[in-house]
Design a protein around this motif. Sequence first.
Motif, short mmCIF file in Angstrom:
data_model
loop_
_atom_site.label_atom_id
_atom_site.label_comp_id
_atom_site.label_asym_id
_atom_site.label_seq_id
_atom_site.Cartn_x
_atom_site.Cartn_y
_atom_site.Cartn_z
N THR A 134 0.81 -1.22 0.00
CA THR A 134 0.00 0.00 0.00
C THR A 134 0.85 1.27 0.00
O THR A 134 0.31 2.37 0.21
CB THR A 134 -0.92 0.01 1.23
OG1 THR A 134 -0.12 -0.06 2.42
CG2 THR A 134 -1.89 -1.16 1.20
N ASN A 135 2.15 1.17 -0.22
CA ASN A 135 3.02 2.34 -0.25
C ASN A 135 2.51 3.31 -1.32
O ASN A 135 2.48 2.97 -2.50
CB ASN A 135 4.46 1.92 -0.55
CG ASN A 135 5.44 3.07 -0.42
OD1 ASN A 135 5.10 4.23 -0.57
ND2 ASN A 135 6.69 2.73 -0.14
N PRO A 136 2.11 4.53 -0.95
CA PRO A 136 1.55 5.45 -1.95
C PRO A 136 2.56 5.90 -3.00
O PRO A 136 2.16 6.42 -4.05
CB PRO A 136 1.07 6.64 -1.11
CG PRO A 136 1.88 6.58 0.14
CD PRO A 136 2.13 5.13 0.40
N LEU A 137 3.85 5.72 -2.73
CA LEU A 137 4.86 6.07 -3.73
C LEU A 137 5.01 5.00 -4.80
O LEU A 137 5.52 5.28 -5.89
CB LEU A 137 6.22 6.29 -3.05
CG LEU A 137 6.34 7.54 -2.19
CD1 LEU A 137 7.65 7.51 -1.41
CD2 LEU A 137 6.26 8.80 -3.05
N LEU A 138 4.56 3.78 -4.51
CA LEU A 138 4.73 2.70 -5.47
C LEU A 138 3.98 2.93 -6.78
O LEU A 138 4.57 2.78 -7.86
CB LEU A 138 4.33 1.36 -4.83
CG LEU A 138 4.48 0.12 -5.73
CD1 LEU A 138 5.92 -0.04 -6.20
CD2 LEU A 138 4.02 -1.13 -4.98
N PRO A 139 2.69 3.31 -6.75
CA PRO A 139 2.01 3.57 -8.04
C PRO A 139 2.68 4.67 -8.85
O PRO A 139 2.69 4.61 -10.09
CB PRO A 139 0.59 3.97 -7.61
CG PRO A 139 0.42 3.39 -6.25
CD PRO A 139 1.77 3.45 -5.61
N ILE A 140 3.24 5.66 -8.18
CA ILE A 140 3.93 6.74 -8.88
C ILE A 140 5.17 6.19 -9.57
O ILE A 140 5.43 6.48 -10.75
CB ILE A 140 4.31 7.87 -7.90
CG1 ILE A 140 3.04 8.47 -7.30
CG2 ILE A 140 5.15 8.93 -8.58
CD1 ILE A 140 3.31 9.45 -6.18
N ALA A 141 5.95 5.37 -8.84
CA ALA A 141 7.15 4.78 -9.42
C ALA A 141 6.80 3.84 -10.58
O ALA A 141 7.48 3.84 -11.62
CB ALA A 141 7.94 4.02 -8.35
#
Length: 358
Positions: free
Chosen positions: A279-286
Amino acid sequence: MLNPIHLRTLQECVRTGSFAEAGRALGYTASAVSQQMALLERAVGAPLFERSARSARCTALAVRLTERSRDALGALESLEREVRAMVSGEEGSLRLAGFATANARILPGVLASVLERRPHAELQLDEGEPDEVVDSVLDGVLDAAVVFEYDLDPRQWPAELRVDEVVSEPMRLVLPAGHRLTGAAEIPLHELADEPWICTRRDTSGARSLVRLAAASGFVPRITFRSNDYSVIRDLVARGMGVALLPGLALGAASVRIIRLAGRQPQRRVRVLYRKENTNPLLPIALDCLHRAGADLAERWAGEGEFPVWPDGAEPGREPAAPPEGPVDLRWHDTEPEAGAGPVVGARAERSDHEPRR
């Protein structure tokens, strides 16, 4: 446990000297403020106000509690801001890993793009072979890992992981500049059956793919030199020591000719692995930045037709290679351990007249 909401209300009561004024400042009724202060007094175990019919005067304890709680409430507010920033992806950390040429060619731009969107994010990048990084993704040590897989040497990824394709790398023949076939638009593999070949080590997917592709063309490649460092392979080809078959991210234009293989077009597929429940919110951005980078690569390779070469023929951080001079040192080279199943500390540029063992 003291309720921070009640402590904030107490601060307003002490500042204004009135339940009604504190309520107006905080958006409460005077009755709601009175109820909160009663609950706080119960938690403290002592009165905080000297109440009369017309007023409520703060006690010395109330003043002291207000002073001592100010720093604690400030720290709590700071923590709340940090948590909101982490939830939104404005802050927080992202841990990635990739194989060597992905780390050189793709991931620097991806990380820069992530930081453009989230300047306060903390990014970490590690390097490793697919077999080295998969467990770290499964264990949550890494948020995602960029890996590779050859069509001719397929592998099974853990069912617990999501596997997205980033880009499909074309495999191209790499020949010395003066080779007899450099003028051809494409070359059937069997035309190179008698050539000395240069490839990665025996235990690698690249080496196994070459042997299988050659077998389909009716010959066993005579592999004379091996290295897991693609710059070593290119330099050896440039010196006329043999020919090679390399994936798109490993191609460099200096002093070699890059030609399309006729017939079957083998691919090396770059993929990204991550946990489904991450659920890390930075993962979808990466992931979005990574897929954009893959799309840009695919478009550039398609646009260059027969010659999908890295810009300027140079790797990041390296000067464009000139034709090497002098004798070749065939002892030890620093490696780019990309295609093997385990960690590689050094790779010998190894001479052999025998078929590599699988």
